[in-house]
Design an enzyme around this catalytic site. Structure first.
Site, mmCIF file in Angstrom:
data_model
loop_
_atom_site.group_PDB
_atom_site.id
_atom_site.type_symbol
_atom_site.label_atom_id
_atom_site.label_comp_id
_atom_site.label_asym_id
_atom_site.label_seq_id
_atom_site.Cartn_x
_atom_site.Cartn_y
_atom_site.Cartn_z
ATOM 1 N N TYR A 141 -3.387 8.635 9.382
ATOM 2 C CA TYR A 141 -4.221 9.775 8.972
ATOM 3 C C TYR A 141 -5.621 9.221 8.709
ATOM 4 O O TYR A 141 -5.817 8.457 7.771
ATOM 5 C CB TYR A 141 -3.596 10.374 7.712
ATOM 6 C CG TYR A 141 -4.285 11.560 7.091
ATOM 7 C CD1 TYR A 141 -5.179 12.359 7.795
ATOM 8 C CD2 TYR A 141 -4.003 11.912 5.770
ATOM 9 C CE1 TYR A 141 -5.779 13.465 7.202
ATOM 10 C CE2 TYR A 141 -4.597 13.007 5.172
ATOM 11 C CZ TYR A 141 -5.489 13.776 5.896
ATOM 12 O OH TYR A 141 -6.074 14.865 5.282
ATOM 13 N N LYS A 169 -3.798 11.364 13.117
ATOM 14 C CA LYS A 169 -4.281 12.674 12.652
ATOM 15 C C LYS A 169 -5.743 12.493 12.272
ATOM 16 O O LYS A 169 -6.072 11.643 11.437
ATOM 17 C CB LYS A 169 -3.438 13.053 11.451
ATOM 18 C CG LYS A 169 -3.910 14.201 10.638
ATOM 19 C CD LYS A 169 -2.941 14.359 9.494
ATOM 20 C CE LYS A 169 -3.463 15.270 8.429
ATOM 21 N NZ LYS A 169 -2.598 15.236 7.254
#
Ligand SMILES: CC(=O)N[C@H]1[C@H]([C@H](O)[C@H](O)CO)O[C@](O)(C(=O)O)C[C@@H]1O
Length: 309
Positions: A141, A169
């Site tokens: 992330y 992400k």
């Protein structure tokens, strides 16, 4: 570089924490929320993104939230992902270890977030986390507010050395960004911001989203995501209306008044009014009043009737 199909894809709904007036987590409401998301037949449910306030939980709370998610999802056959994210590397690795015992489809991690890591340090860190994850794939992330925001090229360099990381992400960008992502990140599952998912799919880059649109309406976001497989032009038209709604009514709360992204996601959830989660955030973060949610619900129903289902 990895190749093949994206094994994790589509519309992933975020757990949002029901926070009481004394700052405690209301676990019975959390259970109800998970059941509603399962019922909405989203592609998957993930915990402990920014929207789940992962940065503001004790370790005991972390364990209780993840166990509740895992038990309910396993029983229902719903795919789930656990976020082990934590700015402190040692705490994060311990969260990875405990998350792996729950059998999630993947585990999300960030890069340690006080002093920015070099590429070599990032590679070492991710490989250690992969070893601890014990065969469960990692999703990195890397949000726009990370200490180090990696370009597609930098990501490509790091991921070439970290085979346990199968997805990232991140925030997307303009047409150049998409071209770079295609060049440097083939075979990596990329998760773009929810309100850009149709563009990400049309560009042949996105595998899915950990989605703010699912915060607004899990069912609506799922229907929109499914539409991308059959009529991408119609899905892009809906995306344009979603982006207009976000730009006019949601993002100004951050840009003009300094509210956090989690506050925006909880506002979206309250506008959608689909679960037992209020706009309240844990101390010291400020939240947006329920009155704003009520006001914007009317606008959302007018402008986004196909999502507000
Ligand atoms: C606009 C948008 O989609 N925001 C989403 C972000 C971004 O996907 C991520 O920061 C990469 O930019 O992730 C979350 O914060 C999260 O995981 O909790 C959910 C939130 O709804």
């Amino acid at each position: 570089m990895k190749s093949g199909e994206h094994t994790i894809s589509g519309n992933w709904a975020s757990l949002l924490l029901p926070i009481e007036a004394d700052d405690s987590i209301e676990f019975s409401k959390l259970g109800t929320e998970i059941d509603i998301l399962i019922d909405a037949k989203v592609d998957g449910i993930y915990s402990n993104g920014t929207a789940s306030e992962f940065h503001n939980q004790t370790e005991e709370e972390f364990d209780r939230i993840q166990l509740m998610l895992a038990e309910r999802c396993r029983k229902a056959g719903m795919p789930f992902i656990v976020g082990a994210c934590q700015p402190d590397p040692t705490i994060m690795l311990n969260r990875v270890r405990r998350a792996a015992t729950l059998g999630p489809a993947a585990i999300q991690v960030i890069l340690p977030d006080w002093w920015p890591l070099t590429d070599e340090e990032a590679i070492d860190y991710l490989n250690r986390a992969s070893g601890i994850a014990n065969g469960i794939p990692l999703i990195l992330y890397n949000p726009p507010h990370a200490k180090r925001v990696l370009s597609p090229k930098e990501l490509g360099t790091i991921l070439a050395e970290t085979p346990g990381v199968t997805g990232v992400k991140l925030a997307d960008g303009d047409a150049n960004w998409y071209a770079e992502a295609r060049d440097h990140l083939p075979g990596i599952s990329l998760f773009v911001p929810g309100h850009h998912l149709a563009t990400g799919i049309r560009e042949g880059v996105a595998a899915g989203a950990f989605s703010n649109v699912a915060c607004l309406s899990p069912r609506g976001a799922q229907r929109w995501t499914d539409l991308m497989q059959t009529d991408i032009d119609a899905a892009v038209e809906i995306e344009q209306r979603i982006c207009k709604f976000m730009d006019e009514h949601i993002v100004p709360f951050r840009q003009k008044s300094g509210y956090s992204n989690a506050a925006l996601d909880k506002l979206l959830c309250a506008i959608g009014n689909w679960g037992p989660v209020s706009t309240r955030l844990r101390f010291p973060y400020r939240w947006i009043g329920e009155d704003e949610a009520q006001r914007l619900r009317v606008t959302a129903k007018q402008e986004l009737g196909d999502i507000m289902i």
